[in-house]
Design a protein around this motif. Structure first.
Motif, PDB file in Angstrom:
ATOM      1  N   ALA A 179       0.848  -1.201   0.000  1.00 28.49           N
ATOM      2  CA  ALA A 179       0.000   0.000   0.000  1.00 28.49           C
ATOM      3  C   ALA A 179       0.881   1.248   0.000  1.00 28.49           C
ATOM      4  O   ALA A 179       1.419   1.630   1.045  1.00 28.49           O
ATOM      5  N   PRO A 180       1.066   1.902  -1.149  1.00 27.25           N
ATOM      6  CA  PRO A 180       1.804   3.174  -1.173  1.00 27.25           C
ATOM      7  C   PRO A 180       0.924   4.298  -0.647  1.00 27.25           C
ATOM      8  O   PRO A 180      -0.307   4.265  -0.794  1.00 27.25           O
ATOM      9  N   PHE A 181       1.546   5.287  -0.032  1.00 28.79           N
ATOM     10  CA  PHE A 181       0.766   6.441   0.431  1.00 28.79           C
ATOM     11  C   PHE A 181       1.632   7.687   0.400  1.00 28.79           C
ATOM     12  O   PHE A 181       2.866   7.630   0.469  1.00 28.79           O
ATOM     13  N   TRP A 182       0.965   8.819   0.305  1.00 25.25           N
ATOM     14  CA  TRP A 182       1.628  10.124   0.318  1.00 25.25           C
ATOM     15  C   TRP A 182       0.697  11.120   0.998  1.00 25.25           C
ATOM     16  O   TRP A 182      -0.394  11.394   0.511  1.00 25.25           O
ATOM     17  N   LEU A 218       3.805  -1.041   3.689  1.00 17.90           N
ATOM     18  CA  LEU A 218       3.372   0.299   3.319  1.00 17.90           C
ATOM     19  C   LEU A 218       4.588   1.093   2.847  1.00 17.90           C
ATOM     20  O   LEU A 218       5.694   0.938   3.399  1.00 17.90           O
ATOM     21  N   VAL A 219       4.399   1.922   1.855  1.00 18.44           N
ATOM     22  CA  VAL A 219       5.498   2.718   1.298  1.00 18.44           C
ATOM     23  C   VAL A 219       5.135   4.185   1.412  1.00 18.44           C
ATOM     24  O   VAL A 219       4.163   4.648   0.811  1.00 18.44           O
ATOM     25  N   ASP A 220       5.910   4.915   2.211  1.00 17.02           N
ATOM     26  CA  ASP A 220       5.729   6.359   2.356  1.00 17.02           C
ATOM     27  C   ASP A 220       6.510   7.047   1.244  1.00 17.02           C
ATOM     28  O   ASP A 220       7.739   7.091   1.272  1.00 17.02           O
ATOM     29  N   ASP A 221       5.782   7.590   0.282  1.00 17.22           N
ATOM     30  CA  ASP A 221       6.414   8.179  -0.901  1.00 17.22           C
ATOM     31  C   ASP A 221       6.835   9.624  -0.633  1.00 17.22           C
ATOM     32  O   ASP A 221       6.385  10.553  -1.296  1.00 17.22           O
ATOM     33  N   ASP A 281       3.765  15.016   5.853  1.00 17.84           N
ATOM     34  CA  ASP A 281       3.041  15.019   7.128  1.00 17.84           C
ATOM     35  C   ASP A 281       3.631  13.909   8.010  1.00 17.84           C
ATOM     36  O   ASP A 281       4.688  13.363   7.724  1.00 17.84           O
ATOM     37  N   ASN A 282       2.964  13.583   9.088  1.00 12.79           N
ATOM     38  CA  ASN A 282       3.454  12.531   9.985  1.00 12.79           C
ATOM     39  C   ASN A 282       2.741  11.217   9.704  1.00 12.79           C
ATOM     40  O   ASN A 282       2.446  10.439  10.631  1.00 12.79           O
ATOM     41  N   GLY A 283       2.465  10.952   8.440  1.00 11.80           N
ATOM     42  CA  GLY A 283       1.724   9.764   8.063  1.00 11.80           C
ATOM     43  C   GLY A 283       2.406   8.479   8.498  1.00 11.80           C
ATOM     44  O   GLY A 283       1.751   7.568   9.019  1.00 11.80           O
ATOM     45  N   ALA A 284       3.719   8.358   8.278  1.00 14.57           N
ATOM     46  CA  ALA A 284       4.425   7.123   8.638  1.00 14.57           C
ATOM     47  C   ALA A 284       4.328   6.855  10.134  1.00 14.57           C
ATOM     48  O   ALA A 284       4.111   5.711  10.564  1.00 14.57           O
ATOM     49  N   LEU A 286      -1.199  -8.435  -2.839  1.00 13.85           N
ATOM     50  CA  LEU A 286      -2.325  -7.534  -3.085  1.00 13.85           C
ATOM     51  C   LEU A 286      -1.807  -6.101  -3.066  1.00 13.85           C
ATOM     52  O   LEU A 286      -1.145  -5.685  -2.113  1.00 13.85           O
ATOM     53  N   ILE A 287      -2.097  -5.329  -4.119  1.00 11.79           N
ATOM     54  CA  ILE A 287      -1.745  -3.914  -4.176  1.00 11.79           C
ATOM     55  C   ILE A 287      -3.016  -3.101  -3.993  1.00 11.79           C
ATOM     56  O   ILE A 287      -4.003  -3.327  -4.690  1.00 11.79           O
ATOM     57  N   MET A 288      -3.008  -2.163  -3.062  1.00 16.57           N
ATOM     58  CA  MET A 288      -4.170  -1.326  -2.811  1.00 16.57           C
ATOM     59  C   MET A 288      -3.724   0.041  -2.320  1.00 16.57           C
ATOM     60  O   MET A 288      -2.581   0.216  -1.877  1.00 16.57           O
ATOM     61  N   ASP A 289      -4.616   1.031  -2.423  1.00 14.09           N
ATOM     62  CA  ASP A 289      -4.317   2.387  -1.977  1.00 14.09           C
ATOM     63  C   ASP A 289      -4.662   2.550  -0.500  1.00 14.09           C
ATOM     64  O   ASP A 289      -5.509   1.829   0.045  1.00 14.09           O
ATOM     65  N   ALA A 290      -4.037   3.540   0.122  1.00 19.66           N
ATOM     66  CA  ALA A 290      -4.265   3.798   1.536  1.00 19.66           C
ATOM     67  C   ALA A 290      -5.308   4.876   1.774  1.00 19.66           C
ATOM     68  O   ALA A 290      -5.497   5.309   2.916  1.00 19.66           O
ATOM     69  N   ASP A 291      -6.002   5.326   0.730  1.00 19.77           N
ATOM     70  CA  ASP A 291      -6.995   6.389   0.895  1.00 19.77           C
ATOM     71  C   ASP A 291      -8.401   5.855   1.117  1.00 19.77           C
ATOM     72  O   ASP A 291      -9.371   6.613   1.078  1.00 19.77           O
ATOM     73  N   LEU A 292      -8.516   4.526   1.294  1.00 16.32           N
ATOM     74  CA  LEU A 292      -9.776   3.849   1.622  1.00 16.32           C
ATOM     75  C   LEU A 292     -10.749   3.786   0.445  1.00 16.32           C
ATOM     76  O   LEU A 292     -11.915   3.451   0.644  1.00 16.32           O
ATOM     77  N   GLN A 293     -10.295   4.081  -0.767  1.00 15.67           N
ATOM     78  CA  GLN A 293     -11.151   3.898  -1.927  1.00 15.67           C
ATOM     79  C   GLN A 293     -11.201   2.442  -2.371  1.00 15.67           C
ATOM     80  O   GLN A 293     -12.097   2.059  -3.121  1.00 15.67           O
ATOM     81  N   HIS A 294     -10.251   1.655  -1.908  1.00 16.87           N
ATOM     82  CA  HIS A 294     -10.232   0.220  -2.186  1.00 16.87           C
ATOM     83  C   HIS A 294     -10.756  -0.489  -0.947  1.00 16.87           C
ATOM     84  O   HIS A 294     -10.080  -0.578   0.067  1.00 16.87           O
ATOM     85  N   SER A 295     -11.965  -0.994  -1.050  1.00 16.96           N
ATOM     86  CA  SER A 295     -12.688  -1.474   0.123  1.00 16.96           C
ATOM     87  C   SER A 295     -12.288  -2.893   0.518  1.00 16.96           C
ATOM     88  O   SER A 295     -11.660  -3.636  -0.245  1.00 16.96           O
ATOM     89  N   LEU A 296     -12.730  -3.271   1.726  1.00 17.76           N
ATOM     90  CA  LEU A 296     -12.490  -4.618   2.248  1.00 17.76           C
ATOM     91  C   LEU A 296     -13.196  -5.661   1.392  1.00 17.76           C
ATOM     92  O   LEU A 296     -12.614  -6.699   1.041  1.00 17.76           O
ATOM     93  N   ASP A 297     -14.456  -5.407   1.059  1.00 16.28           N
ATOM     94  CA  ASP A 297     -15.242  -6.390   0.306  1.00 16.28           C
ATOM     95  C   ASP A 297     -14.626  -6.684  -1.054  1.00 16.28           C
ATOM     96  O   ASP A 297     -14.513  -7.847  -1.467  1.00 16.28           O
TER      97      ASP A 297
END
Length: 322
Positions: A12-15, A47-50, A54-57, A96-107
């Motif tokens: 899960a990459p995030f920025w 998780l990859v902090d790109d 901010d203090n996301g990591a 599994l590759i997914m985004d950390a912005d919650l647009q990729h749901s659990l279901d």
């Protein structure tokens, strides 16, 4: 290896996603529990902090549970590169590759995994975005882009397919061998081959913030993909230049016969101005397009690493603090 010992790696990459850290960590915890219950898999989270500012990591490190690691890059290299950085850390049987912005749901994530587990003939199951609500203009531009980039190819890049996908371990390892500096993941996934299956889904609303993809970024990303995977624009301009040259020859013959046989005066300044504008425009367009290809070639020829890791924060599933 028995099925109970299989491992699922989640990349899960995030920025600058600090605002969604706690909620995304809960989603990953729920996903880990369901994957263990339904399929008997052990889960690792990568998780990859790109290069976030901010203090996301730190917030992710406090919220995550189980076995995880956060790879912090030295600066913002872009999502395409961040995905590669995550894939480089994978060792699992499934990825599994997914985004950390919650647009990729659990279901939807569970559906992707189930499709891959239940069908041994498939190597990759990818989520294909449902764009029924998109504007007519955007839909037509998307169709034009994919028609252009898929022309004269031995593989097709599926429309509206992004990074949200699950793949078998050998596929993930194969993708890490593709070290393109100017990365276009949609094209790389298709170029690598293997057997793919699509799952249509509708992205969930963002938990916070706004999309990092502006129209300008999307345009630049599209140009990058075309320059990396298609020679069609060069051929179109080449054929246009040939057609313009033939039209010029025909027009020249027309003027010659009018002067030689009918004594009609040759129009001077207007015809000359039109010729200069048309030919000058074609030359500038061709030079600009060649420049795009040269820039891609120059970037690939430099022996720079695709990314640089600042540090890695990790936590094993034995209860130790990160």
């Amino acid at each position: 290896m028995s099925e109970a010992k299989l491992t699922l790696d989640i990349v899960a990459p995030f920025w600058n996603e600090a605002a969604s850290a706690e909620e995304f960590a809960r989603l990953l915890a729920d996903l880990e529990a369901e994957v263990s219950r339904r399929f008997g898999f052990r889960t690792r989270k990568i998780l990859v902090d790109d290069g976030g500012t901010d203090n996301g990591a730190e917030r992710f490190a406090k919220a995550l549970t189980g076995e995880w690691e956060i790879v912090r890059l030295s600066r913002n290299f872009g999502k395409e590169v961040a995905v590669l950085a995550g894939l480089d850390r994978t060792q699992g049987d499934l990825v599994l590759i997914m985004d950390a912005d919650l647009q990729h749901s659990l279901d939807v994530s569970l559906k992707l995994i189930a499709e891959l587990v239940e069908d041994p003939d498939v190597d990759v199951v990818y989520a294909r975005t449902n764009r029924q609500g998109a504007s007519w203009k955007r839909s037509q531009l998307a169709k034009l882009f994919y028609s252009l980039i898929n022309s004269s190819q031995r593989f097709d890049i599926p429309e509206n397919a992004g990074d949200f996908r699950v793949m078998r371990g050998p596929v993930a390892r194969a993708l890490t061998q593709l070290r393109d500096k100017r990365r276009f993941n949609k094209g790389l996934y298709a170029w690598a081959g293997f057997r793919h299956k699509a799952l249509i889904y509708t992205p969930a609303d963002r938990a916070s913030g706004t999309s990092k993809w502006s129209r300008r970024n999307l345009l630049a990303f599209s140009l990058e993909g075309i320059a990396s995977f298609s020679v069609v624009p060069l051929r179109i301009l080449s054929l246009s230049g040939l057609a313009t040259a033939l039209a010029g020859i025909v027009y020249g013959l027309k003027i010659f016969f009018e002067v030689a046989f009918y004594g009609i005066a040759v129009p001077g300044f207007p015809s000359l101005l039109i010729a200069i504008v048309v030919l000058g425009g074609f030359n500038l367009a061709l030079l600009g397009l060649i420049g795009e290809y040269v820039w891609v070639a120059l970037s690939e020829s430099k022996d720079r690493p695709v990314y640089i890791v600042r540090d890695v924060i990790s936590h094993e599933s034995d209860g130790q603090e990160p």
